[in-house]
Design a protein around this motif. Sequence first.
Motif, PDB file in Angstrom:
ATOM      1  N   ASP A  29       0.826  -1.217   0.046  1.00 26.78           N
ATOM      2  CA  ASP A  29      -0.001   0.099  -0.138  1.00 26.78           C
ATOM      3  C   ASP A  29       0.979   1.280  -0.052  1.00 26.78           C
ATOM      4  O   ASP A  29       0.557   2.320  -0.549  1.00 26.78           O
ATOM      5  CB  ASP A  29      -0.861  -0.015   1.010  1.00 26.78           C
ATOM      6  CG  ASP A  29      -2.218   0.721   0.929  1.00 26.78           C
ATOM      7  OD1 ASP A  29      -2.456   1.211  -0.095  1.00 26.78           O
ATOM      8  OD2 ASP A  29      -2.936   0.997   1.872  1.00 26.78           O
ATOM      9  N   VAL A  32       2.552   1.579  -3.908  1.00 19.40           N
ATOM     10  CA  VAL A  32       1.630   1.635  -4.867  1.00 19.40           C
ATOM     11  C   VAL A  32       0.672   2.617  -4.668  1.00 19.40           C
ATOM     12  O   VAL A  32       0.043   3.034  -3.698  1.00 19.40           O
ATOM     13  CB  VAL A  32       0.798   0.302  -5.349  1.00 19.40           C
ATOM     14  CG1 VAL A  32      -0.322   0.433  -6.205  1.00 19.40           C
ATOM     15  CG2 VAL A  32       1.678  -0.920  -5.312  1.00 19.40           C
ATOM     16  N   PRO A  33       0.590   3.849  -5.629  1.00 15.38           N
ATOM     17  CA  PRO A  33      -0.287   4.779  -5.409  1.00 15.38           C
ATOM     18  C   PRO A  33      -1.842   4.516  -5.726  1.00 15.38           C
ATOM     19  O   PRO A  33      -2.413   4.575  -6.785  1.00 15.38           O
ATOM     20  CB  PRO A  33       0.022   5.762  -6.586  1.00 15.38           C
ATOM     21  CG  PRO A  33       0.799   4.819  -7.503  1.00 15.38           C
ATOM     22  CD  PRO A  33       1.199   3.616  -7.030  1.00 15.38           C
ATOM     23  N   GLY A  34      -2.369   3.845  -4.735  1.00 19.54           N
ATOM     24  CA  GLY A  34      -3.803   3.230  -5.050  1.00 19.54           C
ATOM     25  C   GLY A  34      -4.687   3.830  -5.478  1.00 19.54           C
ATOM     26  O   GLY A  34      -5.539   3.331  -6.423  1.00 19.54           O
ATOM     27  N   SER A  35      -5.255   5.035  -5.230  1.00 16.18           N
ATOM     28  CA  SER A  35      -6.163   5.873  -5.617  1.00 16.18           C
ATOM     29  C   SER A  35      -6.061   6.067  -7.384  1.00 16.18           C
ATOM     30  O   SER A  35      -7.027   6.287  -7.818  1.00 16.18           O
ATOM     31  CB  SER A  35      -6.378   7.055  -4.895  1.00 16.18           C
ATOM     32  OG  SER A  35      -6.476   6.923  -3.604  1.00 16.18           O
ATOM     33  N   ALA A  36      -4.943   6.045  -7.759  1.00  9.95           N
ATOM     34  CA  ALA A  36      -4.629   6.172  -9.134  1.00  9.95           C
ATOM     35  C   ALA A  36      -4.796   4.833 -10.097  1.00  9.95           C
ATOM     36  O   ALA A  36      -4.920   5.103 -11.105  1.00  9.95           O
ATOM     37  CB  ALA A  36      -3.353   7.010  -9.518  1.00  9.95           C
ATOM     38  N   TYR A  40      -7.577  -0.874  -7.598  1.00 10.22           N
ATOM     39  CA  TYR A  40      -6.531  -1.019  -6.727  1.00 10.22           C
ATOM     40  C   TYR A  40      -7.368  -1.685  -5.252  1.00 10.22           C
ATOM     41  O   TYR A  40      -6.845  -2.682  -4.692  1.00 10.22           O
ATOM     42  CB  TYR A  40      -5.819   0.145  -6.429  1.00 10.22           C
ATOM     43  CG  TYR A  40      -4.877   0.044  -5.142  1.00 10.22           C
ATOM     44  CD1 TYR A  40      -3.543  -1.011  -5.402  1.00 10.22           C
ATOM     45  CD2 TYR A  40      -4.932   0.580  -4.095  1.00 10.22           C
ATOM     46  CE1 TYR A  40      -2.622  -1.038  -4.505  1.00 10.22           C
ATOM     47  CE2 TYR A  40      -4.140   0.320  -2.997  1.00 10.22           C
ATOM     48  CZ  TYR A  40      -3.168  -0.660  -3.282  1.00 10.22           C
ATOM     49  OH  TYR A  40      -2.139  -0.877  -2.273  1.00 10.22           O
ATOM     50  N   SER A  86       5.176   3.292   7.783  1.00  8.37           N
ATOM     51  CA  SER A  86       5.904   4.185   6.634  1.00  8.37           C
ATOM     52  C   SER A  86       7.202   4.745   7.285  1.00  8.37           C
ATOM     53  O   SER A  86       8.256   4.866   6.566  1.00  8.37           O
ATOM     54  CB  SER A  86       4.832   5.148   6.182  1.00  8.37           C
ATOM     55  OG  SER A  86       5.684   6.188   5.623  1.00  8.37           O
ATOM     56  N   TRP A 113      -8.640  10.540   0.649  1.00  4.97           N
ATOM     57  CA  TRP A 113      -8.386   9.751  -0.577  1.00  4.97           C
ATOM     58  C   TRP A 113      -9.609   9.242  -1.154  1.00  4.97           C
ATOM     59  O   TRP A 113     -10.503   9.481  -0.675  1.00  4.97           O
ATOM     60  CB  TRP A 113      -7.445   8.461  -0.091  1.00  4.97           C
ATOM     61  CG  TRP A 113      -7.737   7.711   1.070  1.00  4.97           C
ATOM     62  CD1 TRP A 113      -7.717   8.010   2.378  1.00  4.97           C
ATOM     63  CD2 TRP A 113      -8.409   6.500   0.814  1.00  4.97           C
ATOM     64  NE1 TRP A 113      -8.182   7.059   3.008  1.00  4.97           N
ATOM     65  CE2 TRP A 113      -8.658   5.929   2.278  1.00  4.97           C
ATOM     66  CE3 TRP A 113      -8.648   5.604  -0.078  1.00  4.97           C
ATOM     67  CZ2 TRP A 113      -9.144   4.750   2.636  1.00  4.97           C
ATOM     68  CZ3 TRP A 113      -9.228   4.679   0.217  1.00  4.97           C
ATOM     69  CH2 TRP A 113      -9.562   3.893   1.475  1.00  4.97           C
TER      70      TRP A 113
END
Length: 175
Positions: A29, A32-36, A40, A86, A113
């Motif tokens: 998570d 990876v730029p999930g929202s894009a 995802y 993170s 997000w």
Amino acid sequence: MKRAGLASPVSKLFIFSVIYGLFYINYIDLVVPGSAVPGYHAWLGVTYFISFIPVILIWGVREWKLVLCLGLTASLMNDLFYYPVSLLLFGRAPCLYDWYMFQLGLKGFTRAWTFNAGFITFPITSLLMGASIYLRIALITALALKSRASSQWISGGKTLEKAWNGFIRAGEEKP
């Protein structure tokens, strides 16, 4: 599943679920730029549970509650420890206070997000995030108490009902 306590298979699965969510899911998570990425979050949802499918293959479909509980635990580890992991793995230093205020629903309708399941997308507000976290905690608790495997783990191989009935009968006996 005759062993009780921390040596039981269910407790080992729970520990694995926590580690899996904390490090494997959070790592994915974080990189990876999930929202894009289309779909995802649907993929991430499957990933929470996929490692626990062997439980059903080995112990049978009757353990679906245990699998659901383990997958939800992994998802909670992702949502509750995303930024602390993170910080640990990548040295990123977000404001944890503000982030936890958002995660726990204390920032109201603030958006952070966008949920992206491919066929459906919608903004995630603090209230929605907090509600999902509290609902998962309630579900995990209820499922853990109702799951046959966790019942045996808690009571050392007896079902909770038998253990409770034995406790009541023992209390009724006179010296």
